[in-house]
Design a protein around this motif. Structure first.
Motif, PDB file in Angstrom:
ATOM      1  N   ASP A 118       0.825  -1.203   0.000  1.00  0.00           N
ATOM      2  CA  ASP A 118       0.000   0.000   0.000  1.00  0.00           C
ATOM      3  C   ASP A 118       0.863   1.258   0.000  1.00  0.00           C
ATOM      4  O   ASP A 118       0.509   2.250  -0.638  1.00  0.00           O
ATOM      5  CB  ASP A 118      -0.928   0.019   1.216  1.00  0.00           C
ATOM      6  N   LEU A 146       2.089   1.847  -3.541  1.00  0.00           N
ATOM      7  CA  LEU A 146       1.052   2.411  -4.406  1.00  0.00           C
ATOM      8  C   LEU A 146       0.796   3.878  -4.061  1.00  0.00           C
ATOM      9  O   LEU A 146       0.611   4.704  -4.961  1.00  0.00           O
ATOM     10  CB  LEU A 146      -0.242   1.608  -4.276  1.00  0.00           C
ATOM     11  N   LEU A 147       0.794   4.201  -2.792  1.00  0.00           N
ATOM     12  CA  LEU A 147       0.605   5.582  -2.381  1.00  0.00           C
ATOM     13  C   LEU A 147       1.743   6.458  -2.908  1.00  0.00           C
ATOM     14  O   LEU A 147       1.511   7.549  -3.422  1.00  0.00           O
ATOM     15  CB  LEU A 147       0.528   5.680  -0.853  1.00  0.00           C
ATOM     16  N   THR A 192       3.626   5.873  -5.528  1.00  0.00           N
ATOM     17  CA  THR A 192       3.502   5.948  -6.982  1.00  0.00           C
ATOM     18  C   THR A 192       2.437   6.956  -7.386  1.00  0.00           C
ATOM     19  O   THR A 192       2.644   7.773  -8.294  1.00  0.00           O
ATOM     20  CB  THR A 192       3.166   4.559  -7.561  1.00  0.00           C
ATOM     21  N   VAL A 193       1.289   6.918  -6.715  1.00  0.00           N
ATOM     22  CA  VAL A 193       0.205   7.847  -7.036  1.00  0.00           C
ATOM     23  C   VAL A 193       0.629   9.276  -6.729  1.00  0.00           C
ATOM     24  O   VAL A 193       0.377  10.191  -7.518  1.00  0.00           O
ATOM     25  CB  VAL A 193      -1.080   7.460  -6.270  1.00  0.00           C
ATOM     26  N   LEU A 194       1.287   9.503  -5.608  1.00  0.00           N
ATOM     27  CA  LEU A 194       1.746  10.847  -5.268  1.00  0.00           C
ATOM     28  C   LEU A 194       2.785  11.344  -6.269  1.00  0.00           C
ATOM     29  O   LEU A 194       2.790  12.519  -6.641  1.00  0.00           O
ATOM     30  CB  LEU A 194       2.309  10.875  -3.845  1.00  0.00           C
ATOM     31  N   LEU A 249       2.983  10.473  -9.458  1.00  0.00           N
ATOM     32  CA  LEU A 249       2.279  10.804 -10.691  1.00  0.00           C
ATOM     33  C   LEU A 249       1.491  12.104 -10.558  1.00  0.00           C
ATOM     34  O   LEU A 249       1.459  12.916 -11.491  1.00  0.00           O
ATOM     35  CB  LEU A 249       1.352   9.655 -11.093  1.00  0.00           C
ATOM     36  N   LEU A 250       0.876  12.333  -9.422  1.00  0.00           N
ATOM     37  CA  LEU A 250       0.157  13.577  -9.201  1.00  0.00           C
ATOM     38  C   LEU A 250       1.109  14.776  -9.202  1.00  0.00           C
ATOM     39  O   LEU A 250       0.772  15.849  -9.714  1.00  0.00           O
ATOM     40  CB  LEU A 250      -0.623  13.529  -7.890  1.00  0.00           C
ATOM     41  N   ASN A 258       3.861  14.952 -10.911  1.00  0.00           N
ATOM     42  CA  ASN A 258       4.222  15.161 -12.315  1.00  0.00           C
ATOM     43  C   ASN A 258       3.119  15.915 -13.063  1.00  0.00           C
ATOM     44  O   ASN A 258       3.404  16.783 -13.883  1.00  0.00           O
ATOM     45  CB  ASN A 258       4.502  13.832 -13.008  1.00  0.00           C
TER      46      ASN A 258
END
Length: 66
Positions: free
Chosen positions: A2, A5-6, A8-10, A12-13, A15
């Motif tokens: 988890d 994934l957190l 990775t999402v942060l 991408l956001l 970027n």
């Protein structure tokens, strides 16, 4: 997992935020862009006057694509 994934999402956001900030700073009203737009209008007067798309697809190509 988890936490990965957190992260990775942060990432991408972040970027996306950088890209949006850079795009907002682009000035499309400078002399170079205006000259390019004017050159496009001069190069294609029929397209600019009638607002017809430059690409006209032939029925033969449409039949092959289907």
């Amino acid at each position: 997992m988890d936490l990965f994934l957190l992260g990775t999402v942060l990432f991408l956001l972040a970027n996306v935020a950088v890209a949006v900030t850079m795009l907002r700073r682009v000035n499309l009203n400078n002399d170079s862009v205006l000259a390019w737009e004017q050159a496009q209008v001069v190069a294609t007067p029929a397209v600019a006057a009638s607002q017809v798309p430059a690409t006209q697809y032939q029925p033969v190509y449409m039949a092959k694509a289907a």
